[in-house]
Design an enzyme around this catalytic site. Structure first.
Site, mmCIF file in Angstrom:
data_model
loop_
_atom_site.group_PDB
_atom_site.id
_atom_site.type_symbol
_atom_site.label_atom_id
_atom_site.label_comp_id
_atom_site.label_asym_id
_atom_site.label_seq_id
_atom_site.Cartn_x
_atom_site.Cartn_y
_atom_site.Cartn_z
ATOM 1 N N ASP A 13 49.510 21.663 47.334
ATOM 2 C CA ASP A 13 49.464 20.261 46.907
ATOM 3 C C ASP A 13 50.722 19.477 47.267
ATOM 4 O OD1 ASP A 13 46.985 20.849 45.774
ATOM 5 O OD2 ASP A 13 47.903 21.466 43.891
ATOM 6 N N LYS A 16 49.768 17.883 52.199
ATOM 7 C CA LYS A 16 49.378 18.287 53.563
ATOM 8 C C LYS A 16 48.321 17.350 54.120
ATOM 9 C CE LYS A 16 48.274 22.348 51.981
ATOM 10 N NZ LYS A 16 48.831 22.324 50.627
ATOM 11 N N GLY A 17 47.337 16.988 53.261
ATOM 12 C CA GLY A 17 46.240 16.136 53.714
ATOM 13 C C GLY A 17 46.753 14.799 54.218
ATOM 14 N N GLY A 40 42.340 21.246 48.089
ATOM 15 C CA GLY A 40 41.951 19.877 47.752
ATOM 16 C C GLY A 40 42.972 18.955 48.380
ATOM 17 N N HIS A 41 42.557 18.194 49.373
ATOM 18 C CA HIS A 41 43.483 17.337 50.104
ATOM 19 C C HIS A 41 43.078 15.882 49.895
ATOM 20 C CE1 HIS A 41 44.040 21.013 52.990
ATOM 21 N NE2 HIS A 41 44.493 21.231 51.785
ATOM 22 N N THR A 129 40.898 29.232 41.256
ATOM 23 C CA THR A 129 40.056 28.047 41.177
ATOM 24 C C THR A 129 38.620 28.431 40.784
ATOM 25 O OG1 THR A 129 39.554 28.231 43.534
ATOM 26 C CG2 THR A 129 41.407 26.809 42.921
ATOM 27 N N GLN A 223 46.616 25.661 51.010
ATOM 28 C CA GLN A 223 47.528 26.389 50.122
ATOM 29 C C GLN A 223 48.961 26.319 50.670
ATOM 30 O OE1 GLN A 223 44.308 28.338 50.908
ATOM 31 N NE2 GLN A 223 43.644 26.874 49.398
ATOM 32 N N ARG A 302 43.184 20.592 36.579
ATOM 33 C CA ARG A 302 44.195 21.153 35.659
ATOM 34 C C ARG A 302 45.530 20.430 35.847
ATOM 35 N NH1 ARG A 302 44.003 27.382 37.381
ATOM 36 N NH2 ARG A 302 43.596 26.415 39.393
HETATM 37 P P1 GDP Z 1 47.583 18.864 49.662
HETATM 38 O O1 GDP Z 1 46.717 19.846 48.967
HETATM 39 O O2 GDP Z 1 48.850 19.472 50.161
HETATM 40 O O3 GDP Z 1 46.863 18.080 50.713
HETATM 41 O O4 GDP Z 1 48.040 17.831 48.529
HETATM 42 P P2 GDP Z 1 47.074 17.118 47.450
HETATM 43 O O5 GDP Z 1 46.308 16.046 48.131
HETATM 44 O O6 GDP Z 1 46.328 18.133 46.667
HETATM 45 O O7 GDP Z 1 48.160 16.538 46.448
HETATM 46 C C1 GDP Z 1 49.120 15.604 46.855
HETATM 47 C C2 GDP Z 1 48.938 14.331 46.020
HETATM 48 O O8 GDP Z 1 50.077 13.514 46.186
HETATM 49 C C3 GDP Z 1 47.760 13.476 46.465
HETATM 50 O O9 GDP Z 1 47.218 12.852 45.337
HETATM 51 C C4 GDP Z 1 48.389 12.466 47.404
HETATM 52 O O10 GDP Z 1 47.675 11.230 47.451
HETATM 53 C C5 GDP Z 1 49.728 12.268 46.764
HETATM 54 N N1 GDP Z 1 50.830 11.968 47.675
HETATM 55 C C6 GDP Z 1 51.043 12.405 48.943
HETATM 56 N N2 GDP Z 1 52.221 11.949 49.423
HETATM 57 C C7 GDP Z 1 52.764 11.208 48.439
HETATM 58 C C8 GDP Z 1 54.015 10.490 48.308
HETATM 59 O O11 GDP Z 1 54.847 10.462 49.201
HETATM 60 N N3 GDP Z 1 54.222 9.848 47.112
HETATM 61 C C9 GDP Z 1 53.338 9.878 46.101
HETATM 62 N N4 GDP Z 1 53.626 9.245 44.981
HETATM 63 N N5 GDP Z 1 52.166 10.546 46.187
HETATM 64 C C10 GDP Z 1 51.891 11.199 47.327
HETATM 65 P P1 IMO Z 2 45.823 23.034 48.574
HETATM 66 O O1 IMO Z 2 45.310 23.312 49.972
HETATM 67 C C1 IMO Z 2 47.388 24.540 44.803
HETATM 68 C C2 IMO Z 2 46.050 28.549 43.576
HETATM 69 C C3 IMO Z 2 45.181 28.620 42.342
HETATM 70 C C4 IMO Z 2 45.626 29.979 41.821
HETATM 71 C C5 IMO Z 2 45.807 30.789 43.085
HETATM 72 C C6 IMO Z 2 44.626 31.667 43.462
HETATM 73 O O2 IMO Z 2 45.181 21.855 47.927
HETATM 74 O O3 IMO Z 2 47.308 23.001 48.557
HETATM 75 P P2 IMO Z 2 42.217 31.094 44.470
HETATM 76 O O4 IMO Z 2 41.082 30.284 43.922
HETATM 77 O O5 IMO Z 2 42.715 30.657 45.802
HETATM 78 O O6 IMO Z 2 41.916 32.587 44.447
HETATM 79 O O7 IMO Z 2 43.424 30.892 43.413
HETATM 80 O O8 IMO Z 2 46.037 29.859 44.117
HETATM 81 N N1 IMO Z 2 45.543 27.627 44.624
HETATM 82 C C7 IMO Z 2 46.075 26.422 44.885
HETATM 83 N N2 IMO Z 2 47.075 25.742 44.273
HETATM 84 N N3 IMO Z 2 46.789 24.022 45.907
HETATM 85 C C8 IMO Z 2 45.819 24.710 46.538
HETATM 86 O O9 IMO Z 2 45.306 24.304 47.713
HETATM 87 C C9 IMO Z 2 45.396 25.945 46.023
HETATM 88 N N4 IMO Z 2 44.449 26.847 46.389
HETATM 89 C C10 IMO Z 2 44.577 27.871 45.532
HETATM 90 O O10 IMO Z 2 45.489 27.581 41.438
HETATM 91 O O11 IMO Z 2 46.882 29.872 41.191
HETATM 92 MG MG MG Z 3 45.754 20.102 47.150
#
Ligand code: GDP
Ligand code: IMO
Ligand code: MG
Length: 429
Positions: A13, A16-17, A40-41, A129, A223, A302
């Site tokens: 999180d 990356k997305g 989840g991106h 998850t 991840q 969560r």
């Molecule tokens: P990923 O799994 O690595 O693609 O990240 P996620 O999308 O799960 O979580 C990143 C969250 O931070 C998302 O809700 C994005 O919209 C948000 N985000 C990304 N870059 C920034 C930033 O520079 N500032 C803020 N405030 N939010 C950001």
């Molecule tokens: P993105 O790509 C954050 C975590 C789960 C758990 C562990 C194992 O959005 O960054 P799993 O269901 O993969 O067997 O769970 O890994 N986890 C993540 N945490 N971002 C993710 O993906 C994750 N994918 C799995 O919360 O701790």
């Molecule tokens: Mg994510």
């Protein structure tokens, strides 16, 4: 050769997305190579928010998306996501999306086993998850997985289901969960076959042609390094390798094709699920980071655990992940904090160490060694140039560079696509 791989440098999180979407404007093809719909991106483009789990983020830019063989595919989740994003205006057809014919499938029994095992683990749960990721990878390695290509061979499918059910129903019954019926699974897979097979092909061939035609390929990791099954905080990890080397094996190209490795890290740290987190904050600052950063899991909703930036951990991720440049996201979330702390190493049993050791007990007892810095008063939110950043924010970025032993080549200052500062284009090597 000017390809780029993007991987997470913390526990997921990191944004990356957003970064993949931004860089996709410079790419021709975006490839997912590991993980599944545990990812989840979130992408924010103007007033539209796109949430992607299995689909490569480049689809939002209209770039060819490829789901590689290293991904575990839940066909129901994939079709639901395709329908949701089509309703948001994206074009998802066999012309814009290709799926590796040798990718393994996640079936409902995998999710059931994942969840039943988490219940059985009680307090020691991993906090997965619950989407069947672990059990699906186990079946792949155990050589009993059903793969996309099996959907074209009903006899193979039927025989493989017998083997799968022998294994899974025994386990499920032992865990007190309901077993699955072969006829129900087989009928559903045969219904899904004509919906999925038009997307399936040997994507390694497509990638080889693209490479020879000089197309730019962006490999999109899910991840992060600290969730890697070998290099992460085992056993509190996911079930795939998340390091950049996996981009090659997970899509069917040689290691030389992967190109520049860009690691993504937040300007602080978060984690979802269980496991060690040395810089975790349980105080008001932790809550503030969570609120300002909207730190709730994209997949499970969560609340994410929050803490200070752990430079020792990111330095480790840089080394094992092969990271050559770091994108630092969410700098804006730190705006206005009077003091910032950065972890430079750990104290374990009274001994100072630079990196997290592999042993579970040692990881759990690691105490962070901090360095303090002044924060900045002015806003960085939405900044689109380095010059627009407060001097103290630049100092923070520079210090992180030194500590993680890797240049920061991109900064993100809000969720919005264009609130991004590029210092060095990874496609330029
Ligand atoms: P990923 O799994 O690595 O693609 O990240 P996620 O999308 O799960 O979580 C990143 C969250 O931070 C998302 O809700 C994005 O919209 C948000 N985000 C990304 N870059 C920034 C930033 O520079 N500032 C803020 N405030 N939010 C950001
Ligand atoms: P993105 O790509 C954050 C975590 C789960 C758990 C562990 C194992 O959005 O960054 P799993 O269901 O993969 O067997 O769970 O890994 N986890 C993540 N945490 N971002 C993710 O993906 C994750 N994918 C799995 O919360 O701790
Ligand atoms: Mg994510």
């Amino acid at each position: 050769m000017a390809n780029v791989a993007i991987i997470g440098a913390q526990w997921g999180d990191e944004g990356k997305g957003k970064v993949v979407d931004w860089l996709a404007s410079r790419a021709d093809i975006v490839v997912r190579f590991q993980g599944g719909h545990n990812a989840g991106h979130t992408l924010v483009v103007g007033n539209q928010t796109y949430k992607l789990s299995l689909l490569p983020s480049g689809l939002v830019r209209g770039k060819l998306g490829i789901i590689g063989n290293g991904v575990v595919i839940d066909p129901e989740a994939l079709l639901t996501e395709m329908a949701r994003l089509t309703a948001q205006g994206l074009t998802i057809t066999p012309e814009t999306l290709r799926i590796a014919e040798n990718a393994p499938l996640i079936l409902p029994l995998h999710g059931a086993l994942d969840r039943a095992r988490e219940v059985a683990r009680g307090e020691n749960k991993i906090g997965t998850t619950g989407r069947g990721i672990g059990p699906a990878y186990e079946d792949k390695v155990a050589r009993r997985a059903i793969r996309v290509c099996d959907l074209a061979e009903p006899d193979t499918l039927s025989a493989k289901l017998d083997e799968l059910l022998l294994h899974h129903n025994t386990l499920l019954r032992g865990l007190g969960a309901a077993p699955f019926e072969k006829a129900v699974l087989l009928d559903r897979l045969l219904e899904l076959a004509p919906l999925l097979l038009p997307f399936a092909e040997p994507v390694w061939e497509l990638l080889d042609e693209a490479r020879r035609a000089g197309k730019r390929i962006l490999f999109e990791g899910a991840q992060a390094v600290m969730l890697d099954v070998d290099h992460g905080t085992y056993p509190f990890v996911t079930s795939s390798n998340t390091v950049a080397a996996t981009a090659a094996s997970g899509s069917g190209v040689g290691p030389g094709v992967v190109g520049t490795v860009l690691g993504i890290a937040k300007a602080y740290t978060t984690r979802v699920g269980s496991g060690p987190f040395p810089t975790e904050l349980f105080d008001d600052t932790g809550r503030l980071l969570g609120e300002r950063g909207h730190e709730f899991g994209t997949v499970t909703g969560r609340p994410r655990r929050c803490g200070w930036f752990d430079a020792a951990m990111v330095r480790q991720a840089v080394k094992v992940g092969g990271i050559q440049g770091l994108a630092l996201t969410k700098l804006d979330v730190l705006d206005g904090l009077p003091e910032l702390k950065v972890c430079t190493g750990y104290r374990i049993g009274g001994v100072e160490v630079r990196h997290l050791p592999a042993a579970q007990g040692a990881q759990a007892s690691a105490e962070p060694i901090y360095e303090s810095m002044h924060g900045w008063k002015d806003s960085t939110r939405g900044a689109r140039s380095y010059a627009a950043l407060p001097a103290q924010a630049i100092k923070y970025v520079r210090r992180i560079e030194e500590l993680v032993e890797c240049p920061v080549t991109l900064l993100s200052t809000s969720p919005e696509r264009d609130d991004t500062i590029l210092m060095k284009d990874p496609f330029e090597g």
